[in-house]
Design a protein around this motif. Structure first.
Motif, mmCIF file in Angstrom:
data_model
loop_
_atom_site.group_PDB
_atom_site.id
_atom_site.type_symbol
_atom_site.label_atom_id
_atom_site.label_comp_id
_atom_site.label_asym_id
_atom_site.label_seq_id
_atom_site.Cartn_x
_atom_site.Cartn_y
_atom_site.Cartn_z
ATOM 1 N N MET A 82 0.908 -1.210 -0.049
ATOM 2 C CA MET A 82 -0.037 -0.130 0.031
ATOM 3 C C MET A 82 0.894 1.077 0.159
ATOM 4 O O MET A 82 0.472 2.179 -0.748
ATOM 5 C CB MET A 82 -0.993 -0.021 1.189
ATOM 6 N N LEU A 83 1.739 1.190 0.601
ATOM 7 C CA LEU A 83 2.946 2.534 0.788
ATOM 8 C C LEU A 83 3.477 2.626 -0.449
ATOM 9 O O LEU A 83 3.448 3.867 -0.910
ATOM 10 C CB LEU A 83 3.965 2.105 2.045
ATOM 11 N N GLN A 84 3.946 1.668 -1.069
ATOM 12 C CA GLN A 84 4.748 1.678 -2.521
ATOM 13 C C GLN A 84 3.556 2.328 -3.260
ATOM 14 O O GLN A 84 4.007 2.974 -4.454
ATOM 15 C CB GLN A 84 5.368 0.430 -2.823
ATOM 16 N N ALA A 85 2.317 1.413 -3.508
ATOM 17 C CA ALA A 85 1.450 1.861 -4.307
ATOM 18 C C ALA A 85 0.755 3.638 -4.498
ATOM 19 O O ALA A 85 0.759 4.285 -5.344
ATOM 20 C CB ALA A 85 0.212 1.158 -4.389
ATOM 21 N N ALA A 86 0.818 3.733 -2.993
ATOM 22 C CA ALA A 86 0.433 5.248 -2.692
ATOM 23 C C ALA A 86 1.452 6.115 -3.158
ATOM 24 O O ALA A 86 1.169 7.133 -3.655
ATOM 25 C CB ALA A 86 0.130 5.257 -1.210
ATOM 26 N N GLY A 87 2.844 5.621 -2.849
ATOM 27 C CA GLY A 87 3.726 6.937 -3.339
ATOM 28 C C GLY A 87 3.947 6.787 -4.883
ATOM 29 O O GLY A 87 4.089 7.853 -5.115
ATOM 30 N N VAL A 93 0.814 11.664 -10.148
ATOM 31 C CA VAL A 93 -0.012 12.803 -10.299
ATOM 32 C C VAL A 93 0.507 14.266 -10.191
ATOM 33 O O VAL A 93 0.447 15.169 -10.726
ATOM 34 C CB VAL A 93 -0.945 12.920 -9.050
ATOM 35 N N ALA A 94 1.736 13.932 -9.273
ATOM 36 C CA ALA A 94 2.680 15.355 -9.391
ATOM 37 C C ALA A 94 3.404 15.337 -10.453
ATOM 38 O O ALA A 94 3.584 16.907 -10.835
ATOM 39 C CB ALA A 94 3.671 14.970 -7.837
ATOM 40 N N SER A 95 3.808 14.422 -11.104
ATOM 41 C CA SER A 95 4.592 14.654 -12.397
ATOM 42 C C SER A 95 3.599 15.118 -13.450
ATOM 43 O O SER A 95 4.113 16.011 -14.407
ATOM 44 C CB SER A 95 5.155 13.198 -12.696
ATOM 45 N N HIS A 96 2.424 14.431 -13.241
ATOM 46 C CA HIS A 96 1.451 15.006 -14.632
ATOM 47 C C HIS A 96 1.070 16.652 -14.408
ATOM 48 O O HIS A 96 0.772 17.306 -15.345
ATOM 49 C CB HIS A 96 0.344 14.379 -14.509
ATOM 50 N N THR A 97 1.359 17.038 -13.188
ATOM 51 C CA THR A 97 0.961 18.588 -12.810
ATOM 52 C C THR A 97 2.068 19.353 -12.653
ATOM 53 O O THR A 97 1.978 20.303 -12.086
ATOM 54 C CB THR A 97 -0.041 18.618 -11.730
ATOM 55 N N ASN A 98 3.271 19.061 -13.293
ATOM 56 C CA ASN A 98 4.490 19.564 -13.131
ATOM 57 C C ASN A 98 4.859 20.077 -11.479
ATOM 58 O O ASN A 98 5.348 21.242 -11.472
ATOM 59 C CB ASN A 98 4.363 20.845 -13.903
ATOM 60 N N ARG A 99 4.550 19.166 -10.725
ATOM 61 C CA ARG A 99 4.871 19.320 -9.386
ATOM 62 C C ARG A 99 5.966 18.625 -8.818
ATOM 63 O O ARG A 99 6.269 17.500 -9.649
ATOM 64 C CB ARG A 99 3.624 19.530 -8.412
ATOM 65 N N SER A 100 6.551 18.988 -7.703
ATOM 66 C CA SER A 100 7.785 18.098 -7.111
ATOM 67 C C SER A 100 7.198 16.593 -6.800
ATOM 68 O O SER A 100 5.948 16.498 -6.257
ATOM 69 C CB SER A 100 8.418 18.595 -5.935
ATOM 70 N N THR A 101 8.034 15.568 -7.133
ATOM 71 C CA THR A 101 7.589 14.417 -7.045
ATOM 72 C C THR A 101 8.151 13.913 -5.430
ATOM 73 O O THR A 101 8.254 12.254 -5.202
ATOM 74 C CB THR A 101 7.979 13.186 -8.053
ATOM 75 N N LYS A 102 8.816 14.499 -4.630
ATOM 76 C CA LYS A 102 9.467 14.256 -3.579
ATOM 77 C C LYS A 102 8.469 13.368 -2.671
ATOM 78 O O LYS A 102 8.996 12.404 -2.078
ATOM 79 C CB LYS A 102 10.209 15.465 -2.898
ATOM 80 N N THR A 103 7.325 13.891 -2.389
ATOM 81 C CA THR A 103 6.586 13.419 -1.204
ATOM 82 C C THR A 103 6.097 11.958 -1.768
ATOM 83 O O THR A 103 6.369 11.121 -1.065
ATOM 84 C CB THR A 103 5.263 14.249 -1.273
ATOM 85 N N GLY A 104 5.860 11.657 -3.117
ATOM 86 C CA GLY A 104 5.602 10.362 -3.594
ATOM 87 C C GLY A 104 7.048 9.533 -3.396
ATOM 88 O O GLY A 104 6.801 8.412 -2.980
ATOM 89 N N GLU A 186 18.451 7.492 -3.767
ATOM 90 C CA GLU A 186 19.397 8.063 -4.369
ATOM 91 C C GLU A 186 18.853 9.354 -5.306
ATOM 92 O O GLU A 186 19.185 10.376 -5.506
ATOM 93 C CB GLU A 186 20.459 7.633 -5.226
ATOM 94 N N GLY A 187 17.513 8.948 -5.565
ATOM 95 C CA GLY A 187 16.811 9.871 -6.356
ATOM 96 C C GLY A 187 16.909 9.691 -7.815
ATOM 97 O O GLY A 187 17.611 8.496 -8.404
ATOM 98 N N TRP A 188 16.033 10.221 -8.675
ATOM 99 C CA TRP A 188 16.082 9.703 -10.189
ATOM 100 C C TRP A 188 17.247 10.192 -10.861
ATOM 101 O O TRP A 188 17.391 9.576 -12.160
ATOM 102 C CB TRP A 188 14.571 10.638 -10.746
ATOM 103 N N ARG A 189 18.223 10.923 -10.449
ATOM 104 C CA ARG A 189 19.302 11.268 -11.091
ATOM 105 C C ARG A 189 20.511 10.499 -10.494
ATOM 106 O O ARG A 189 21.722 11.067 -10.618
ATOM 107 C CB ARG A 189 19.486 12.897 -11.191
#
Length: 265
Positions: A82-87, A93-104, A186-189
């Motif tokens: 559930m945590l992984q799916a929610a994240g 959603v954040a990516s589609h709205t051009n917001r930061s994905t850090k929370t997810g 490490e993040g996406w980069r």
């Protein structure tokens, strides 16, 4: 197992989509989410097997009751899933709205951390059960330390092969989960995210090996030799009708009368 494999297929479809268009957002999110949560379903299948193994060797060798393993680890696996799916959903959603994905991203990392911790606890309990069983066998002997009901099953090659396959699959899923946790941390980069050789070796190969060995030594097949088939015994009745009301044939009634006369003599 089927759900986990289906998610793996969807994840690699997303990677193929990205191969044709590296900037395709849907393909990227599909492979990240599906490949991240898929092994949680595979782990659930592994957790279910431990209680059966404990029962086969003898519940007296375990610190906790056999059913407690499933009742503890399956909910933990659900929480991790559930945590992984929610994240993944929040990040999408954040990516589609051009917001930061850090929370997810952080929620996905928390889910993976919980999965790694659960798998590590599972491995420790498996090792503890194996050590306790061996110690009791040396002290009391196999006849008293092990459950005599499943002696035939324990002696079968299929069951022994299943134990090795389950241990290998557990190790592969654990290695894969640790790698994915380090990668997403490490993040996406990060360096791990850009290293495709490590991804193939520690993600793809680990999952393939786990799925193959668990299917080659499927518990439904490997436990089959321990099943006891009871023969049906027909119990004659005193009346001229059988137990479900159908009239008996003359030969059946005469035979029962003869048996009753012999028993009374």
């Amino acid at each position: 197992m089927v759900s986990g494999c289906a998610l793996e297929v969807l994840g690699y479809i997303g990677r193929i989509m990205e191969h044709h268009n590296p900037f395709l957002e849907n393909g990227f999110l599909m492979q990240i989410v599906c490949l991240t949560i898929a092994p949680a379903f595979l782990a659930a299948g592994i957790y279910l097997c431990l209680s059966r193994i404990v029962t086969t060797f003898g519940a007296q060798n375990s610190r906790i009751a056999p059913l407690t393993y499933s009742r503890f680890f399956i909910p933990c696996d659900v929480i991790s899933l559930m945590l992984q799916a929610a994240g993944g959903g929040i990040a999408s959603v954040a990516s589609h709205t051009n917001r930061s994905t850090k929370t997810g991203d952080h929620i996905m990392v928390a889910g993976l951390s919980f999965q790694v911790a659960t798998l590590f606890a599972f491995i420790l309990l498996c090792a503890d059960f194996g050590i306790r069983t061996l110690q009791r066998m040396r002290k009391l002997g196999a006849a008293q330390a092990l459950d005599p009901t499943h002696a035939k099953l324990r002696a079968s090659r299929a069951f022994r092969g299943f134990l090795v396959a389950l241990a290998l699959a557990t190790l592969c899923i654990f290695i894969r989960s640790v790698y994915r946790l380090a990668e997403l941390s490490e993040g996406w980069r990060g360096a791990l995210m850009k290293n495709q050789a490590l991804f193939i070796g520690l993600e793809g190969v680990m999952v393939i090996v786990a799925v193959l060995v668990l299917n080659a030594f499927h518990p439904g097949i490997c436990f089959r030799e321990g099943y006891i088939k009871k023969k049906k015994v027909k119990v004659p009745t005193k009346s001229g009708r059988n137990w479900f009301g159908k009239s008996k044939k003359k030969g059946e009634v005469d035979g029962e009368k003869e048996l009753s006369e012999r028993s009374s003599m």
